[in-house]
Design a protein around this motif. Structure first.
Motif, PDB file in Angstrom:
ATOM      1  N   UNK A  19     -17.682  13.223  -1.036  1.00  0.00           N
ATOM      2  CA  UNK A  19     -18.287  11.956  -1.447  1.00  0.00           C
ATOM      3  C   UNK A  19     -17.488  10.780  -0.930  1.00  0.00           C
ATOM      4  N   UNK A  20     -16.165  10.896  -1.025  1.00  0.00           N
ATOM      5  CA  UNK A  20     -15.275   9.851  -0.499  1.00  0.00           C
ATOM      6  C   UNK A  20     -15.450   9.722   1.012  1.00  0.00           C
ATOM      7  N   UNK A  21     -15.519  10.877   1.685  1.00  0.00           N
ATOM      8  CA  UNK A  21     -15.669  10.891   3.133  1.00  0.00           C
ATOM      9  C   UNK A  21     -16.980  10.238   3.561  1.00  0.00           C
ATOM     10  N   UNK A  22     -18.042  10.530   2.843  1.00  0.00           N
ATOM     11  CA  UNK A  22     -19.349   9.934   3.152  1.00  0.00           C
ATOM     12  C   UNK A  22     -19.335   8.419   2.945  1.00  0.00           C
ATOM     13  N   UNK A  23     -18.603   7.978   1.920  1.00  0.00           N
ATOM     14  CA  UNK A  23     -18.475   6.531   1.674  1.00  0.00           C
ATOM     15  C   UNK A  23     -17.776   5.844   2.844  1.00  0.00           C
ATOM     16  N   UNK A  24     -16.742   6.524   3.395  1.00  0.00           N
ATOM     17  CA  UNK A  24     -16.011   5.973   4.542  1.00  0.00           C
ATOM     18  C   UNK A  24     -16.958   5.818   5.733  1.00  0.00           C
ATOM     19  N   UNK A  25     -17.790   6.837   5.967  1.00  0.00           N
ATOM     20  CA  UNK A  25     -18.736   6.815   7.076  1.00  0.00           C
ATOM     21  C   UNK A  25     -19.731   5.666   6.916  1.00  0.00           C
ATOM     22  N   UNK A  40      -5.211   0.514   8.616  1.00  0.00           N
ATOM     23  CA  UNK A  40      -6.394   0.828   7.818  1.00  0.00           C
ATOM     24  C   UNK A  40      -6.478   2.322   7.502  1.00  0.00           C
ATOM     25  N   UNK A  41      -5.950   3.149   8.409  1.00  0.00           N
ATOM     26  CA  UNK A  41      -5.973   4.589   8.172  1.00  0.00           C
ATOM     27  C   UNK A  41      -4.969   4.974   7.095  1.00  0.00           C
ATOM     28  N   UNK A  42      -3.839   4.261   7.079  1.00  0.00           N
ATOM     29  CA  UNK A  42      -2.857   4.502   6.033  1.00  0.00           C
ATOM     30  C   UNK A  42      -3.458   4.179   4.664  1.00  0.00           C
ATOM     31  N   UNK A  43      -4.254   3.120   4.627  1.00  0.00           N
ATOM     32  CA  UNK A  43      -4.923   2.745   3.379  1.00  0.00           C
ATOM     33  C   UNK A  43      -5.891   3.855   2.956  1.00  0.00           C
ATOM     34  N   UNK A  44      -6.629   4.417   3.937  1.00  0.00           N
ATOM     35  CA  UNK A  44      -7.574   5.492   3.635  1.00  0.00           C
ATOM     36  C   UNK A  44      -6.855   6.715   3.082  1.00  0.00           C
ATOM     37  N   UNK A  45      -5.674   7.039   3.637  1.00  0.00           N
ATOM     38  CA  UNK A  45      -4.915   8.181   3.153  1.00  0.00           C
ATOM     39  C   UNK A  45      -4.452   7.951   1.715  1.00  0.00           C
ATOM     40  N   UNK A  46      -4.057   6.712   1.414  1.00  0.00           N
ATOM     41  CA  UNK A  46      -3.652   6.391   0.042  1.00  0.00           C
ATOM     42  C   UNK A  46      -4.853   6.497  -0.903  1.00  0.00           C
ATOM     43  N   UNK A  47      -6.012   6.056  -0.417  1.00  0.00           N
ATOM     44  CA  UNK A  47      -7.224   6.154  -1.232  1.00  0.00           C
ATOM     45  C   UNK A  47      -7.594   7.621  -1.450  1.00  0.00           C
ATOM     46  N   UNK A  48      -7.429   8.432  -0.402  1.00  0.00           N
ATOM     47  CA  UNK A  48      -7.707   9.862  -0.520  1.00  0.00           C
ATOM     48  C   UNK A  48      -6.809  10.498  -1.578  1.00  0.00           C
ATOM     49  N   UNK A  49      -5.545  10.111  -1.576  1.00  0.00           N
ATOM     50  CA  UNK A  49      -4.611  10.636  -2.573  1.00  0.00           C
ATOM     51  C   UNK A  49      -5.064  10.261  -3.980  1.00  0.00           C
TER      52      UNK A  49
END
Length: 263
Positions: free
Chosen positions: A252-258, A184-193
């Motif tokens: 904004x992306x980080x807040x969405x993750x939280x 799931x963290x790998x997915x988050x990194x791809x989303x961050x990119x």
């Protein structure tokens, strides 16, 4: 394939890791460190805008090598993660931490840089054009060496702030110690990119150009200023403006993750 010094036989990368994981042999560890030392050099080059006023490149590389040694010690081959990804995050974080411990005085940097920006505004109004670096320095009765140092310091400060934000969005130390890059963290990194790519595409033309020249072409502040035929200070302003916009989107992306984690 890797040629070992001691047995004069070739073993592939997986076997090298398995050998070290089983024996913790220092000679095998040194082979692994030598193999991945290129990561330190790449990261040190990418972060040069942060440390160029606060540390010698050799000191930065040494700090990165120390981090790499620690990563090799802690890396668990049973975890589902790529070593380069895990190592890069840790090496970058180590270099940023090192820079922060140096003579880093952002309050004074901001104050000095504000004086330069105010002088630029006044000269722009009186000259009817953007002033050159030497004109601003002369107006402030400042030596060009001091002027360039202030601009470079401000440039590095904005990069440091942005790199720290990216680091916060990546894996935390606790998550790394538990399992590094979980799926799931790998997915988050791809989303961050993807967030970064989309955000860059929304920047103004000059902002995109400055970001591209600095991060993709690895040009220095002065080299970008020469290409665009503008002052170092103006390049720094454009760069800072671009990073602020990117930072807003990442936060904004980080807040969405939280928020997702709370559900």
């Amino acid at each position: 394939m890797i040629l070992t010094d001691n047995y004069n036989v070739e073993i592939d990368e997986a076997e090298l890791w398995e050998q070290y994981y089983a024996t913790r042999d220092i000679r095998t560890r040194n082979q692994i460190i030598e193999k991945y030392s290129y990561l330190v050099k790449i990261i040190a080059l990418k972060l040069r805008g942060i440390y160029q006023q606060y540390g010698d490149v050799d000191d930065i590389v040494n700090e990165g090598i120390i981090a790499l040694m620690d990563v090799v010690e802690k890396y668990d081959i049973t975890k589902n993660t790529k070593f380069e990804t895990y190592a890069s995050i840790r090496i970058k974080g180590s270099i940023i931490d090192y820079v922060r411990k140096q003579d880093w005085i952002p309050r004074k940097v901001k104050s000095d840089y504000k004086n330069i920006k105010d002088a630029e505004d006044k000269l722009t109004n009186s000259l009817g054009r953007t002033p050159k670096d030497d004109e601003v320095a002369e107006y402030l009765k400042m030596d060009m060496k001091d002027y360039n140092q202030i601009v470079n310091n401000a440039f590095g400060t904005s990069i440091l702030s942005f790199e720290e934000l990216i680091g916060e969005t990546n894996l935390t130390e606790t998550e790394m110690s538990i399992g590094y890059d979980l799926p799931e963290e790998e997915i988050e990194l791809k989303e961050l990119h993807k967030v970064l790519v989309d955000s860059v595409n929304k920047l103004g033309d000059k902002e995109k150009l400055v970001i591209s020249l600095y991060y993709k072409e690895d040009l220095k502040l002065k080299e970008i200023a020469d290409i665009l035929n503008i002052s170092n200070s103006r390049v720094s302003q454009i760069h800072t403006s671009a990073l602020q916009k990117l930072e807003k989107n990442i936060m904004g992306y980080q807040n969405d993750i939280v928020e997702k984690d709370k559900r």
